[in-house]
Structure formats: structure tokens, C-alpha cells
Design a protein around this motif. Structure first.
Motif, short mmCIF file in Angstrom:
data_model
loop_
_atom_site.label_atom_id
_atom_site.label_comp_id
_atom_site.label_asym_id
_atom_site.label_seq_id
_atom_site.Cartn_x
_atom_site.Cartn_y
_atom_site.Cartn_z
N LYS A 138 46.66 37.27 40.95
CA LYS A 138 45.90 38.37 41.54
C LYS A 138 46.61 38.92 42.77
O LYS A 138 46.96 38.17 43.68
CB LYS A 138 44.49 37.90 41.94
CG LYS A 138 43.56 37.64 40.77
CD LYS A 138 42.16 37.30 41.25
CE LYS A 138 41.21 37.05 40.08
NZ LYS A 138 39.84 36.76 40.54
N GLU A 140 46.26 42.25 45.57
CA GLU A 140 45.46 43.38 46.04
C GLU A 140 46.35 44.61 46.17
O GLU A 140 47.40 44.57 46.80
CB GLU A 140 44.82 43.06 47.40
CG GLU A 140 43.75 41.99 47.36
CD GLU A 140 42.45 42.49 46.76
OE1 GLU A 140 42.31 43.73 46.61
OE2 GLU A 140 41.58 41.65 46.44
N TRP A 174 46.07 42.97 31.80
CA TRP A 174 47.01 42.41 32.78
C TRP A 174 48.23 43.31 33.00
O TRP A 174 48.97 43.12 33.97
CB TRP A 174 47.47 41.03 32.33
CG TRP A 174 48.10 41.05 30.95
CD1 TRP A 174 49.37 41.42 30.63
CD2 TRP A 174 47.46 40.70 29.72
NE1 TRP A 174 49.58 41.32 29.27
CE2 TRP A 174 48.42 40.87 28.68
CE3 TRP A 174 46.18 40.24 29.39
CZ2 TRP A 174 48.13 40.62 27.34
CZ3 TRP A 174 45.90 39.98 28.06
CH2 TRP A 174 46.86 40.17 27.04
N SER A 195 46.13 40.18 37.18
CA SER A 195 44.76 40.15 36.65
C SER A 195 43.81 41.10 37.39
O SER A 195 42.69 41.31 36.95
CB SER A 195 44.20 38.73 36.72
OG SER A 195 44.06 38.32 38.06
N LYS A 196 44.28 41.69 38.51
CA LYS A 196 43.41 42.58 39.27
C LYS A 196 44.00 43.97 39.45
O LYS A 196 43.35 44.98 39.16
CB LYS A 196 43.10 41.96 40.64
CG LYS A 196 42.07 42.76 41.44
CD LYS A 196 41.65 42.01 42.69
CE LYS A 196 40.55 42.79 43.42
NZ LYS A 196 40.09 42.06 44.64
N THR A 197 45.23 44.02 39.92
CA THR A 197 45.90 45.31 40.13
C THR A 197 46.69 45.63 38.88
O THR A 197 47.82 45.15 38.70
CB THR A 197 46.83 45.24 41.36
OG1 THR A 197 46.04 44.90 42.50
CG2 THR A 197 47.52 46.57 41.60
N ASN A 223 38.38 41.49 32.50
CA ASN A 223 39.60 40.74 32.74
C ASN A 223 39.93 39.95 31.47
O ASN A 223 39.38 38.89 31.21
CB ASN A 223 39.39 39.78 33.92
CG ASN A 223 40.66 39.05 34.32
OD1 ASN A 223 41.53 38.78 33.49
ND2 ASN A 223 40.77 38.71 35.59
#
Length: 380
Positions: A138, A140, A174, A195-197, A223
Motif C-alpha cells: 500500500k 498513499e 493492483w 493495493s491502494k494507489t 481490492n
């Protein structure tokens, strides 16, 4: 009396011979059962590698009714047929020679249905299957990058339609972009996963741009890495996970008409970026699964969107690719709807500005296609 006895003797001999033959066949069948099963298994496994042209030609040699002029567009010698049957190499196509031997070169089985500028067999989109542990990282995204996607001319929230008939989802959620992860210019394309950006940010941008144009959109940001982990599955099963998402969405909203599976390609910037009117755009490419019953309908939508894109935003589309065969999905859940498309948006090196420009352009084109399709539908 002698003739009668002779006839009985001959009949007994015939019955004895028949019994011997039957018993011999039974014993032989039992003895060679394993060999027969092995041959049957081999044929079942490899019959798919034999081209339809070879099969039709072989049948035509024994059954004239199979030899129609429409199936004989090209005369093929028995030598070349035998060579292809034995080696699975098409003499007229060098790609079939290297495709089976060079790792990662089996893309020769893909079909370039519509070729955009720079599209060839070396620049085709590829499947994304990184290790599960890599896609669970992950990072940000920088807030200053997100503010670039906000439209300063928009006052308040747009008038969002209540009817949600577009569904955007991300089978490979992903898939990310190196600049968004602070890795711009990194030589390792496999670093562009998170998994986030990731691609879901682009899906959200696209959804907002479509809503500004009056289209009702649902954007799923599941996700996929976490879902795979829960099930103990590896990344190749991601389409099975997204299939359940789409089926659930359809069951909850019967008004869903269009399904867009957004992906990110693994190519570098020179192949995934175009300059239009002094602005940089991330290129798009459409992928259609050839192994699903809705292939023709989905192909027509992809073709139409490609054509509108090329007219309004020259060279932004890399074309339409048909995928099937070993090593690819070939369906991409497009059997669930006759209005389903898979879009690769940009590559690992595209930045937030290029992606946002493309999201706006693509929303514009989807809106035009949808309005025209609705007009035709109402007239009919």
C-alpha cells in the motif's frame, strides 16, 4: 445322412471360430486398454492445436461433400499440411515458429482486429499476474496529484442521474502507474503494482467525468488482492472473483446496461502516450474475448468506440485486439453482457495528468456513443 453330419460339423467349426475371434478381441481390448486410453487422452489434449483448415482438408480427401469452394480459398499441399500437423508450425507464418519456443512470445495467437498507430505484435497488451504478496503493498498517492484531477470550473456537485446503467470495475485492481507511486522512470515495470494507489483511481476519475455528462455510473473499487488472499487463490483467478462482483451487481440493479473493465498495460511511455492539441494523453486499447457467445456484439461496441475516439482524439486508440487460446482468459466475463468491454488505459509510465485527460476524452466518447445508441433504440 453323411451330408447332414457334414453340415453340423461345419456349423460347429464356424461357431468355434467365431467364439475364438470374440474371445481374442476381448483379451486384446483388455490387454491394450491402457495404451488405448493413452492415445485417446493424447488426441483429446492435442486436437485443439490442429487448425480447422487441416481437418477440413483431411475430411475432404475422403468425403467430397466437405470440399466446398468456400472452404478452398487457398490450395494447401499435403506436404505443408503434414508438416503443420506434425510440428504445429504454419509454413506461411513465421510467428508460429518462434511463438511456441520463445517464452512470452505466444502473443501470436492474439488477433489485431483494428490496428491503431504503432500497434503490432510486439506492442500487444499482456496479462498481469504478479505474485500475490507484491499486489498487497500500500502506497498513499500524493495529495497534490489528486488535486490536479479536480475541475475548477465545476460549481458544486453535478446533477447525478438516479438510474445507474454503467458499471466500472477493475479485475486487476493492483495495476498501478510508476509516477503515482513516486517511482517515475523506474526500469522495472513490475514495480507498478499497489493495493491502494492503482487503476481504481482512474476508474473513479472516469466515473466522475461520465456523471458530469449526465450518465449514471457505479464504480466498484474492490481490492482484488485482498479478495484473492481470502480465498487462498493466486492472481490468475482474478477474473473468477470479478465475475462474482458483476453477477452480484446485475442481481441488485436490473438497469445496468454497460460494463467496463479497466486495466493498465505494461508497455512503456513511448507506446502508451500521444500528444493531441498540445496536451499529453494516455493511449487506450480495447480487448475482446473471442471465446464467449457475445463476442460479435461486444466487438461492435469496441469498434464503434475506437472509431469515435480516432475522429475526436486522433491516435489515442491503439486499436481493438481479440484474445483467445492457451495462456489467456479468452472470455473476460464478457459472456455476462452483450455490452461489455475491457479497456487498457495507459501504461506503467503515464502520470495523473495524462490519465485524467484520457478519462475526460473517454467519457466524452462513451457519452456520444450512448446517446446515439439510445436515439436509434427509441426510433426503432
Amino acid at each position: 445322412m453323411a451330408n447332414k453330419n457334414r453340415n453340423i460339423s461345419n456349423l460347429s467349426l464356424l461357431i468355434t471360430i467365431l467364439l475364438f475371434v470374440i474371445i481374442t478381441f476381448i483379451l486384446a481390448a483388455s490387454f491394450f486398454s491402457k495404451e488405448r486410453q493413452a492415445v485417446h487422452s493424447y488426441l483429446q489434449k492435442n486436437i485443439g492445436t490442429v487448425s480447422s483448415q487441416i481437418l477440413v482438408t483431411m475430411l475432404g480427401a475422403e468425403m467430397p461433400s466437405f470440399s466446398s469452394d468456400s472452404l478452398k480459398k487457398e490450395q494447401t499441399s499435403m506436404i505443408s499440411l503434414g508438416f503443420e500437423l506434425a510440428t504445429n508450425v504454419n509454413i506461411g507464418d513465421v510467428r508460429s515458429l518462434v511463438g511456441n519456443e520463445m517464452p512470452g512470445f505466444n502473443i501470436f495467437k492474439d488477433e489485431i482486429i483494428i490496428s491503431g498507430k504503432g500497434t503490432n505484435f510486439t506492442t500487444l497488451p499482456t496479462e498481469s499476474s504478479p505474485p500475490l504478496e507484491d499486489i498487497l503493498n500500500k502506497v498513499e498517492i500524493a495529495k497534490d496529484q489528486l488535486t490536479k484531477t479536480e475541475d475548477p470550473n465545476t460549481d458544486g456537485k453535478p446533477n447525478i442521474p438516479q438510474r445507474k446503467n454503467f458499471y466500472i470495475y477493475h479485475t486487476h485492481s493492483w495495476e498501478s502507474y510508476l509516477p503515482l507511486l513516486g517511482l517515475e522512470g523506474n526500469p522495472n515495470v513490475n514495480k507498478a503494482v499497489d493495493s491502494k494507489t492503482n487503476i481504481t483511481i482512474v476508474g473513479e476519475m472516469l466515473g466522475k467525468e461520465m456523471e458530469k455528462l449526465g450518465l449514471g455510473v457505479t464504480v466498484d473499487k474492490t481490492n482484488m488482492g485482498e479478495e484473492l488472499k481470502k480465498k487462498g487463490w493466486k492472481t490468475p483467478k482474478s477474473y473468477k472473483v470479478s465475475r462474482a462482483l458483476v453477477q452480484t451487481a446485475i442481481s441488485k440493479n436490473q438497469e445496468l446496461d454497460y460494463f467496463i473493465d479497466l486495466h493498465r498495460d505494461s508497455l512503456r511511455k513511448k507506446n502508451t502516450t500521444v500528444k493531441i492539441h498540445n496536451n499529453q494523453y494516455a493511449k487506450v486499447v480495447f480487448v475482446v474475448g473471442k471465446n464467449n457467445p457475445n463476442y460479435e456484439e461486444n466487438l461492435e461496441i469496441a469498434k464503434s468506440l475506437h472509431e469515435i475516439l480516432q475522429k475526436k482524439y486522433p491516435h489515442i486508440s491503439r486499436g481493438v485486439i481479440g484474445k483467445s487460446g492457451k495462456g489467456v482468459d479468452g472470455v473476460y466475463n464478457q459472456d455476462l453482457s452483450k455490452r461489455s468491454i475491457l479497456v487498457e488505459m495507459g501504461g506503467v509510465d503515464n502520470n495523473i495528468d495524462e490519465l485524467h485527460n484520457t478519462a475526460k476524452a473517454f467519457a466524452d466518447v462513451i457519452n456520444q456513443y450512448y446517446r446515439e445508441a439510445e436515439k436509434v433504440s427509441s426510433e426503432n
